[in-house]
Enzyme design. Structure first.
Site, PDB file in Angstrom:
ATOM      1  N   CYS A  79      54.267  37.045  10.598  1.00  7.81           N
ATOM      2  CA  CYS A  79      53.113  37.136  11.496  1.00  7.81           C
ATOM      3  C   CYS A  79      53.148  38.434  12.299  1.00  7.81           C
ATOM      4  O   CYS A  79      54.133  38.714  12.989  1.00  7.81           O
ATOM      5  CB  CYS A  79      53.078  35.939  12.441  1.00  7.81           C
ATOM      6  N   CYS A  82      53.476  37.932  16.443  1.00 10.72           N
ATOM      7  CA  CYS A  82      54.683  37.447  17.107  1.00 10.72           C
ATOM      8  C   CYS A  82      55.440  38.625  17.730  1.00 10.72           C
ATOM      9  O   CYS A  82      55.225  39.784  17.349  1.00 10.72           O
ATOM     10  CB  CYS A  82      55.584  36.726  16.110  1.00 10.72           C
ATOM     11  N   HIS A 143      54.176  31.039  18.254  1.00  9.61           N
ATOM     12  CA  HIS A 143      53.351  31.038  17.047  1.00  9.61           C
ATOM     13  C   HIS A 143      52.800  29.652  16.729  1.00  9.61           C
ATOM     14  O   HIS A 143      51.717  29.530  16.151  1.00  9.61           O
ATOM     15  CB  HIS A 143      54.173  31.544  15.862  1.00  9.61           C
ATOM     16  N   ASN A 183      38.376  32.279  17.333  1.00 10.20           N
ATOM     17  CA  ASN A 183      38.191  31.458  16.136  1.00 10.20           C
ATOM     18  C   ASN A 183      39.486  30.681  15.908  1.00 10.20           C
ATOM     19  O   ASN A 183      40.563  31.279  15.912  1.00 10.20           O
ATOM     20  CB  ASN A 183      37.920  32.313  14.894  1.00 10.20           C
ATOM     21  N   HIS A 194      48.398  32.631  14.316  1.00 12.55           N
ATOM     22  CA  HIS A 194      48.950  32.770  15.662  1.00 12.55           C
ATOM     23  C   HIS A 194      47.821  32.599  16.679  1.00 12.55           C
ATOM     24  O   HIS A 194      46.720  33.127  16.486  1.00 12.55           O
ATOM     25  CB  HIS A 194      49.594  34.146  15.818  1.00 12.55           C
ATOM     26  N   HIS A 196      45.253  33.334  19.042  1.00 11.58           N
ATOM     27  CA  HIS A 196      44.712  34.610  19.505  1.00 11.58           C
ATOM     28  C   HIS A 196      43.190  34.573  19.483  1.00 11.58           C
ATOM     29  O   HIS A 196      42.584  33.720  18.850  1.00 11.58           O
ATOM     30  CB  HIS A 196      45.206  35.768  18.628  1.00 11.58           C
ATOM     31  N   GLN A 198      39.626  37.537  20.168  1.00 17.72           N
ATOM     32  CA  GLN A 198      39.242  38.931  20.044  1.00 17.72           C
ATOM     33  C   GLN A 198      38.208  39.283  21.104  1.00 17.72           C
ATOM     34  O   GLN A 198      37.609  38.407  21.724  1.00 17.72           O
ATOM     35  CB  GLN A 198      38.676  39.212  18.646  1.00 17.72           C
TER      36      GLN A 198
END
Length: 369
Positions: A79, A82, A143, A183, A194, A196, A198
């Protein structure tokens, strides 16, 4: 306005020139040395983004061919979001973090894109450089968790990062709208698992926002009132679609929900964007949003795929007319069934919802937390 959630903010430069910002809460991460160096040998960022005018629908389409090579569903031990280790270097050149924001390596918009041939005035097929900015917001170094499992303190840190980026990106030349979003779930199209989100800084006002503001402008001319205020007041009065109301926020299923499970979160006092939220509104949002996410996950006993989209006022227009709110919606309509955008939705933009909004709100309220 005094901020009751102190953070240490540290900006560094990655090896290819992109900016990365640590948002450290008081505690272990805030005591770490953030004068770190990205030891990767990355080529300088090159993007080929442009926007093309769709004259039939009166909007812009982004063409970003360099994104074809972006990272796609890597195994967890590979990933890129991470923390870095001695054996593996990632996008975050540190061994731990609270919240991190950095420029996307495969952006839809960027500040350094090349100019494109604009064509003649009045030409049908107008083109422009895709100039803007795209950033990744990592909510946690863990994660294997999700936003719904974060603490209210961590959610507040994320809110402060959204505020910081909205303020900063709004000042960039050519940026017309700032859009933070998340999303979650492969069913939505997530390519990195992971936790997250945007932030997009668009060089135009998006079609959804323009349409909302056109409706609000017509409503103001007809009634003298703000459309968003009236929608919120009507939902509160009707009660049947309200999932939860607090001192500072109201979460409700909209009367014309497009998605099987869709919840809108409005501050009870209208503001144009995230930067205008006061301390009480920011703190109250954290508790309410976590509750709504957990109610979604509790519907069928599985993690719900969703999109969480912040609607904010454009940077340079209609700021008195617009209203900050969050649209949260899931594609799951039953434990083993998803809603797909088929012919009517994709072809004509006409949504068909299998679950009455009143029933969706009732189901959400009934979830035992």
């Amino acid at each position: 306005m005094t901020n009751s959630h102190p953070l240490r903010r540290t900006a560094i430069e990655l090896s290819d020139g992109r900016e990365l910002i640590f948002f450290d809460e008081p505690g272990e991460c805030a005591e770490k040395d953030r004068d770190v160096v990205d030891r990767r040998d990355l080529p300088e960022l090159e993007t080929a983004s442009e926007i093309r005018r769709d004259v039939l629908l009166d909007d812009w389409v982004v063409v970003a061919s360099h994104r074809q090579t972006r990272t796609h569903l890597p195994p967890s031990d590979q990933c890129p979001l991470c923390p870095s280790t001695a054996d593996r270097l990632t996008e975050i050149p540190a061994d731990d973090y609270d919240v991190v924001v950095f420029e996307n390596r495969f952006p839809s918009f960027a500040e350094n894109v090349a100019d494109v041939a604009l064509g003649q005035p009045g030409e049908l097929f107008a083109r422009r450089a895709g100039r803007g900015r795209c950033e990744v917001v990592c909510f946690t170094a863990d994660h294997d968790t999700s936003f719904a499992s974060l603490t209210p303190t961590r959610v507040r840190t994320v809110v402060e990062a959204w505020v910081d980026r909205t303020e900063a990106l709004s000042k960039l030349p050519g940026v017309e709208q700032v859009f933070p979003f998340e999303n979650r779930g492969e069913e939505i199209g997530v390519t990195l698992s992971h936790p997250h989100g945007q932030v997009y800084a668009y060089p135009f006002v998006t079609p959804v926002t323009r349409r909302m503001l056109d409706s609000a402008r017509e409503h103001l001319a007809a009634t003298g009132r703000n459309l968003f205020d009236d929608v919120l007041a009507a939902e509160v009065e009707a009660e049947v679609r309200v999932v939860r109301r607090t001192d500072h926020w109201t979460a409700f299923v909209p009367a014309a929900a497009r998605w099987p499970f869709e919840v809108h979160l409005y501050p009870n006092r209208r503001v144009p964007d995230l930067t205008a939220l006061d301390n009480d509104q920011r703190a109250d949002f954290c508790q309410l949003y976590l509750e709504v996410l957990r109610r979604l996950d509790g519907l069928f006993g599985v993690q719900m795929p969703y999109i969480a989209a912040w609607d904010q006022a454009p940077v340079h227009s209609d700021r008195d007319l617009a209203a900050l709110h969050l649209r949260l919606f899931s594609t799951r309509r039953a434990p083993t069934k998803l809603k797909y955008l088929a012919g009517s939705e994709s072809g004509m933009g006409v949504f068909i919802n299998d679950i009455p909004p009143e029933q969706a709100a009732e189901l959400l309220r009934a979830v035992v937390l």
